[in-house]
Design an enzyme around this catalytic site. Structure first.
Site, short mmCIF file in Angstrom:
data_model
loop_
_atom_site.label_atom_id
_atom_site.label_comp_id
_atom_site.label_asym_id
_atom_site.label_seq_id
_atom_site.Cartn_x
_atom_site.Cartn_y
_atom_site.Cartn_z
N TYR A 45 0.85 -1.18 0.00
CA TYR A 45 0.00 0.00 0.00
C TYR A 45 0.90 1.24 0.00
O TYR A 45 1.60 1.53 0.98
CB TYR A 45 -0.91 0.03 1.22
CG TYR A 45 -1.99 -1.04 1.26
CD1 TYR A 45 -2.32 -1.77 0.13
CD2 TYR A 45 -2.68 -1.30 2.43
CE1 TYR A 45 -3.31 -2.74 0.17
CE2 TYR A 45 -3.69 -2.26 2.47
CZ TYR A 45 -3.98 -2.98 1.34
OH TYR A 45 -4.97 -3.94 1.39
N PHE B 212 -13.94 -4.86 -0.08
CA PHE B 212 -14.95 -4.36 -1.01
C PHE B 212 -16.34 -4.54 -0.38
O PHE B 212 -17.26 -5.13 -0.98
CB PHE B 212 -14.90 -5.08 -2.35
CG PHE B 212 -13.59 -4.93 -3.09
CD1 PHE B 212 -12.76 -3.84 -2.86
CD2 PHE B 212 -13.17 -5.89 -4.00
CE1 PHE B 212 -11.55 -3.70 -3.52
CE2 PHE B 212 -11.97 -5.76 -4.67
CZ PHE B 212 -11.15 -4.66 -4.44
N GLY C 119 -19.12 -3.39 -2.58
CA GLY C 119 -19.05 -3.77 -3.98
C GLY C 119 -18.48 -2.63 -4.81
O GLY C 119 -17.84 -1.72 -4.29
N GLY C 120 -18.70 -2.70 -6.12
CA GLY C 120 -18.39 -1.57 -6.98
C GLY C 120 -16.95 -1.15 -7.11
O GLY C 120 -16.66 -0.05 -7.58
#
Length: 313
Positions: free
Chosen positions: A70, A225, A228-229
């Protein structure tokens, strides 16, 4: 749950626990944690990144999810500088991928045993720790994202042997899994798995059987997530009419409804929703206080589940 029901309603800093207390790796932590990946968006504002992390702790977060890849180590360095020993924050990192500066994607798979060990060493160095409390083995068996190919397709037993050795050496405290299938989880249970991170949300509930196994075994379920998306072809929780209607009724946002549903759906769920914005952080944490009545839950449960299998080819 096998670990018993946690009883502490406040963190080590005295803050109320958002989402209430939950069991994780033999500890009690707040069920609303923080996914630190988005801190990488603040690479030009290190002070702001540390302030955001401190705000999360003030609001009751004592479980933070991170990875060396990250921000190419930046996020881990922010955690090193921003967290204090008396915060008593459970830091969970992951191995199985490494930074890929200049690549089409910001990471590449690193599944070989020697790469897993090197990644743990990198995490220890950037986090400034003698031991990473929990390290997830990030495989590529399941869910969206890059897939292992060629010599990166590594036998699970070889990987677990390395993770167990690292635990025996005291370099990691406990072993988790990420992006795994039900079969891989079952095969891994003898290693003492403490958590599973898979893509999972109201609109992508393929892993109900795995979630049930985690509940049975006292394994923390940590969905990534959660709304979602994440990719254009993935469904979004916030687009669902039932979610929008619930938000209007409750006076909150659709995103908060999606997070509250996850907490209600299973008591061993721990959230790690991430953001680089203080206002969004506060909204995510406030989702832990939202109460969903039975009628609302029934309407949300009726939302159809779709696949989260989205390759990043």
């Amino acid at each position: 749950m096998a670990a018993g029901t946690p009883s502490s309603d406040t963190t080590a800093t005295g803050a109320p626990r958002p989402g209430g207390p939950g069991a994780f790796a033999g500890r009690t932590v707040s069920r609303v944690g923080y996914g630190a990946m988005q801190i990488s968006r603040l690479t030009e504002d290190r002070a702001g990144a540390i302030a955001l992390l401190r705000r999360a702790v003030e609001l009751g977060v004592d479980h933070v999810d991170t990875a060396e890849f990250y921000g190419f180590g930046f996020v881990n360095e922010v955690l090193r500088d921003g967290l204090r020993p008396d915060d008593d924050v459970l830091v969970v990192s992951k191995v199985g991928a490494t930074p890929n500066p200049g690549g089409r994607l910001p990471l590449r798979t690193a599944q070989k045993p020697e790469e897993l060990r090197a990644s743990v060493e990198d995490n220890l160095r950037s986090l400034g720790m003698d031991q990473v409390p929990v390290v997830n083995l990030r495989r590529t068996d399941h869910g969206p994202g890059v897939k292992a190919e060629g010599d990166q397709v590594v036998d699970l037993d070889d990987q677990l042997a390395t993770m167990i050795a690292l635990r025996d050496e005291g370099k990691i405290g406990a072993i988790g899994l990420s992006s795994v299938s039900l079969d891989v989880l079952r095969r891994s249970l003898p290693a003492g798995i403490v958590c599973v991170q898979n893509a999972y949300s109201l609109v992508a509930r393929e892993d109900e059987e795995m979630l049930a196994l985690c509940e049975k075994e006292g394994i923390a379920w940590v969905p990534y997530f959660p709304l979602g998306g994440a990719f254009p072809t993935m469904p979004k929780v916030t687009d669902e009419p039932a979610v929008v209607a619930a938000a209007e009724s409750l006076g909150c946002t659709p995103a908060q409804v999606g997070l509250a549903w996850l907490l209600r759906h299973s008591r061993n769920t721990h959230l790690i929703a991430g953001t680089a914005d203080a206002g969004h952080l506060e909204a995510n944490i406030a989702a832990g206080r939202i109460e969903l009545d039975d009628a609302t839950v029934a309407a949300l449960d009726a939302v159809p589940s779709r696949s989260a299998q989205v390759p990043l080819g």
